[in-house]
Design a protein around this motif. Structure first.
Motif, PDB file in Angstrom:
ATOM      1  N   ILE A 210       0.874  -1.275  -0.049  1.00  0.00           N
ATOM      2  CA  ILE A 210       0.047   0.014  -0.005  1.00  0.00           C
ATOM      3  C   ILE A 210       0.957   1.331   0.112  1.00  0.00           C
ATOM      4  CG2 ILE A 210      -1.715   1.333   1.231  1.00  0.00           C
ATOM      5  CD1 ILE A 210      -2.770  -1.338   2.262  1.00  0.00           C
ATOM      6  N   ASN A 211       0.643   2.010  -0.850  1.00  0.00           N
ATOM      7  CA  ASN A 211       1.343   3.210  -1.338  1.00  0.00           C
ATOM      8  C   ASN A 211       2.885   2.990  -0.985  1.00  0.00           C
ATOM      9  OD1 ASN A 211      -0.862   4.747  -1.257  1.00  0.00           O
ATOM     10  ND2 ASN A 211      -0.952   5.149   0.748  1.00  0.00           N
ATOM     11  N   ASP A 212       3.845   3.463  -0.229  1.00  0.00           N
ATOM     12  CA  ASP A 212       5.170   3.246  -0.131  1.00  0.00           C
ATOM     13  C   ASP A 212       5.528   2.414   1.043  1.00  0.00           C
ATOM     14  OD1 ASP A 212       5.832   4.791  -2.427  1.00  0.00           O
ATOM     15  OD2 ASP A 212       5.680   6.685  -1.309  1.00  0.00           O
ATOM     16  N   GLU A 213       4.567   1.809   1.679  1.00  0.00           N
ATOM     17  CA  GLU A 213       4.761   1.010   2.865  1.00  0.00           C
ATOM     18  C   GLU A 213       5.493  -0.293   2.276  1.00  0.00           C
ATOM     19  OE1 GLU A 213       1.196   0.194   4.823  1.00  0.00           O
ATOM     20  OE2 GLU A 213       0.558   2.306   5.084  1.00  0.00           O
ATOM     21  N   PRO A 214       6.032  -1.230   3.617  1.00  0.00           N
ATOM     22  CA  PRO A 214       6.872  -2.497   3.100  1.00  0.00           C
ATOM     23  C   PRO A 214       5.855  -3.550   2.555  1.00  0.00           C
ATOM     24  CG  PRO A 214       7.388  -1.582   5.278  1.00  0.00           C
ATOM     25  CD  PRO A 214       6.165  -0.598   4.824  1.00  0.00           C
ATOM     26  N   ASN A 215       6.310  -4.370   1.666  1.00  0.00           N
ATOM     27  CA  ASN A 215       5.620  -5.486   1.014  1.00  0.00           C
ATOM     28  C   ASN A 215       4.894  -6.180   2.080  1.00  0.00           C
ATOM     29  OD1 ASN A 215       6.130  -4.595  -1.541  1.00  0.00           O
ATOM     30  ND2 ASN A 215       7.636  -5.840  -1.759  1.00  0.00           N
ATOM     31  N   HIS A 216       3.963  -6.848   2.031  1.00  0.00           N
ATOM     32  CA  HIS A 216       3.115  -7.657   2.913  1.00  0.00           C
ATOM     33  C   HIS A 216       2.901  -9.083   1.945  1.00  0.00           C
ATOM     34  CE1 HIS A 216       0.389  -9.908   5.423  1.00  0.00           C
ATOM     35  NE2 HIS A 216      -0.306 -10.001   4.593  1.00  0.00           N
ATOM     36  N   ILE A 217       3.534 -10.361   2.391  1.00  0.00           N
ATOM     37  CA  ILE A 217       3.541 -11.505   1.689  1.00  0.00           C
ATOM     38  C   ILE A 217       2.600 -12.571   2.313  1.00  0.00           C
ATOM     39  CG2 ILE A 217       4.884 -13.529   0.745  1.00  0.00           C
ATOM     40  CD1 ILE A 217       7.007 -11.581   0.605  1.00  0.00           C
ATOM     41  N   GLU A 218       1.872 -13.125   1.503  1.00  0.00           N
ATOM     42  CA  GLU A 218       0.803 -14.112   1.966  1.00  0.00           C
ATOM     43  C   GLU A 218       1.244 -15.469   0.949  1.00  0.00           C
ATOM     44  OE1 GLU A 218      -3.195 -13.746   2.622  1.00  0.00           O
ATOM     45  OE2 GLU A 218      -2.981 -11.618   2.755  1.00  0.00           O
ATOM     46  N   ILE A 219       1.409 -16.744   1.529  1.00  0.00           N
ATOM     47  CA  ILE A 219       1.634 -17.611   0.966  1.00  0.00           C
ATOM     48  C   ILE A 219       0.305 -18.853   1.264  1.00  0.00           C
ATOM     49  CG2 ILE A 219       3.271 -19.764   0.664  1.00  0.00           C
ATOM     50  CD1 ILE A 219       5.570 -17.910   1.170  1.00  0.00           C
ATOM     51  N   PHE A 220      -0.189 -19.364   0.256  1.00  0.00           N
ATOM     52  CA  PHE A 220      -1.080 -20.361   0.491  1.00  0.00           C
ATOM     53  C   PHE A 220      -1.137 -21.697  -0.672  1.00  0.00           C
ATOM     54  CE2 PHE A 220      -2.675 -17.122  -2.367  1.00  0.00           C
ATOM     55  CZ  PHE A 220      -3.240 -17.645  -3.488  1.00  0.00           C
ATOM     56  N   THR A 221      -1.514 -22.633  -0.112  1.00  0.00           N
ATOM     57  CA  THR A 221      -1.539 -23.859  -1.060  1.00  0.00           C
ATOM     58  C   THR A 221      -2.867 -23.877  -1.658  1.00  0.00           C
ATOM     59  OG1 THR A 221       0.264 -25.155   0.245  1.00  0.00           O
ATOM     60  CG2 THR A 221      -1.316 -26.314  -1.048  1.00  0.00           C
ATOM     61  N   VAL A 222      -2.747 -24.405  -2.927  1.00  0.00           N
ATOM     62  CA  VAL A 222      -4.136 -24.557  -3.801  1.00  0.00           C
ATOM     63  C   VAL A 222      -4.550 -26.020  -3.676  1.00  0.00           C
ATOM     64  CG1 VAL A 222      -5.266 -24.080  -5.825  1.00  0.00           C
ATOM     65  CG2 VAL A 222      -3.376 -22.566  -5.405  1.00  0.00           C
ATOM     66  N   ASN A 223      -5.274 -26.265  -2.629  1.00  0.00           N
ATOM     67  CA  ASN A 223      -5.860 -27.695  -2.503  1.00  0.00           C
ATOM     68  C   ASN A 223      -7.321 -27.958  -3.036  1.00  0.00           C
ATOM     69  OD1 ASN A 223      -7.321 -26.107  -0.642  1.00  0.00           O
ATOM     70  ND2 ASN A 223      -5.801 -27.214   1.131  1.00  0.00           N
ATOM     71  N   GLN A 224      -7.737 -27.071  -3.778  1.00  0.00           N
ATOM     72  CA  GLN A 224      -9.119 -27.440  -4.216  1.00  0.00           C
ATOM     73  C   GLN A 224      -9.363 -27.065  -5.773  1.00  0.00           C
ATOM     74  OE1 GLN A 224     -11.991 -25.036  -1.990  1.00  0.00           O
ATOM     75  NE2 GLN A 224     -10.842 -25.397  -0.077  1.00  0.00           N
ATOM     76  N   GLU A 225     -10.057 -27.609  -6.407  1.00  0.00           N
ATOM     77  CA  GLU A 225     -10.151 -27.366  -8.067  1.00  0.00           C
ATOM     78  C   GLU A 225     -10.899 -26.016  -8.291  1.00  0.00           C
ATOM     79  OE1 GLU A 225     -12.185 -30.540  -9.997  1.00  0.00           O
ATOM     80  OE2 GLU A 225     -10.931 -32.105  -9.364  1.00  0.00           O
ATOM     81  N   ASP A 226     -11.479 -25.304  -7.486  1.00  0.00           N
ATOM     82  CA  ASP A 226     -11.947 -24.042  -7.505  1.00  0.00           C
ATOM     83  C   ASP A 226     -11.684 -23.505  -6.243  1.00  0.00           C
ATOM     84  OD1 ASP A 226     -13.566 -23.972  -9.840  1.00  0.00           O
ATOM     85  OD2 ASP A 226     -14.612 -25.544  -9.254  1.00  0.00           O
ATOM     86  N   TYR A 227     -10.606 -22.551  -6.193  1.00  0.00           N
ATOM     87  CA  TYR A 227     -10.052 -21.887  -4.823  1.00  0.00           C
ATOM     88  C   TYR A 227     -10.367 -20.203  -5.200  1.00  0.00           C
ATOM     89  CZ  TYR A 227      -6.753 -21.088  -1.189  1.00  0.00           C
ATOM     90  OH  TYR A 227      -6.062 -20.796  -0.034  1.00  0.00           O
TER      91      TYR A 227
END
Length: 233
Positions: A210-227
């Motif tokens: 957001i704007n010049d703020e630090p990066n925010h990282i989210e990691i997720f595993t796709v374990n469904q055919e429709d996610y």
């Protein structure tokens, strides 16, 4: 105008070269192999396309570039065989694709100087990955005039294997390649929705700023055919 087009065509041929495709119409080759899913189950009715003149674009060329040489489908056991004219081409290509629920596989080899002595191209057993469709919903909930920058990093839903004769060229092959989907929302935007496909079970990294703020990282595993991925800011 016509003269100008001819001039530019000749110019590009002169600079970049334009080797004509050589078809040996009196020689037939056989392309065979087997196609499975991630669980080792045979995939029936997968479409097998053999062509030359790959042209531009990854993983598949434009219809204007490629020269179709042969076409068939896999049987109930996942086996396939395609009889093709021999083309002398640096990207003799076999494309294997099932429904949109599966990844795409592309086999390439150079037939300018090499052709198997028995005229049979035996493609190693192919595994098409089941795909998941990711739908993302990004929603602005803050009243502040923020600008959001974001990207999704994920594994591509295709595999291109390049062979030197019968040996896999790992350096030129493109399998499990990282791709990125990049976007941003201006201060007046209220959100965005989209979708893309990834191999089922793979890991996706979502990075936002957001704007010049630090990066925010989210990691997720796709374990469904429709996610469905939800993000608000």
């Amino acid at each position: 105008m016509k003269i100008q087009k001819i001039f530019w065509l000749c110019f590009f041929i002169l600079i970049f070269g334009c080797d004509p495709l050589v078809l040996e119409s009196d020689i037939r080759v056989l392309v065979n192999g087997k196609v499975l899913d991630n669980d080792g189950t045979p995939i029936a009715n997968a479409e097998i396309l053999v062509y030359a003149n790959k042209g531009g674009g990854l993983p598949t060329p434009s219809e204007l570039d490629k020269k179709m040489l042969g076409h068939n489908f896999s049987d109930t056991q996942g086996n396939f065989s395609v009889t093709s004219v021999l083309a002398r081409d640096d990207e003799f290509t076999v494309e294997v694709k099932a429904t949109e629920e599966y990844s795409l596989y592309v086999y390439q080899t150079n037939t300018l100087e090499y052709v198997p002595s028995d005229l049979v191209f035996s493609v190693p057993t192919i595994t098409l990955s089941k795909l998941s469709n990711i739908t993302f919903n990004i929603t602005k909930t803050s009243s502040e005039e923020n600008t959001l920058y974001y990207n999704f990093k994920y594994i591509a839903n295709y595999c291109v294997e390049v062979y030197d004769e019968e040996t896999l060229n790992v350096n030129q092959s493109l399998c499990e390649v990282d791709q990125q989907f990049i976007g941003h929302l201006d201060a007046n935007d209220t959100g965005e929705t989209g979708d893309f496909k990834v191999p089922l079970g793979s890991v996706v990294q979502f990075t936002s700023r957001i704007n010049d703020e630090p990066n925010h990282i989210e990691i997720f595993t796709v374990n469904q055919e429709d996610y469905v991925f939800e993000f608000s800011y």
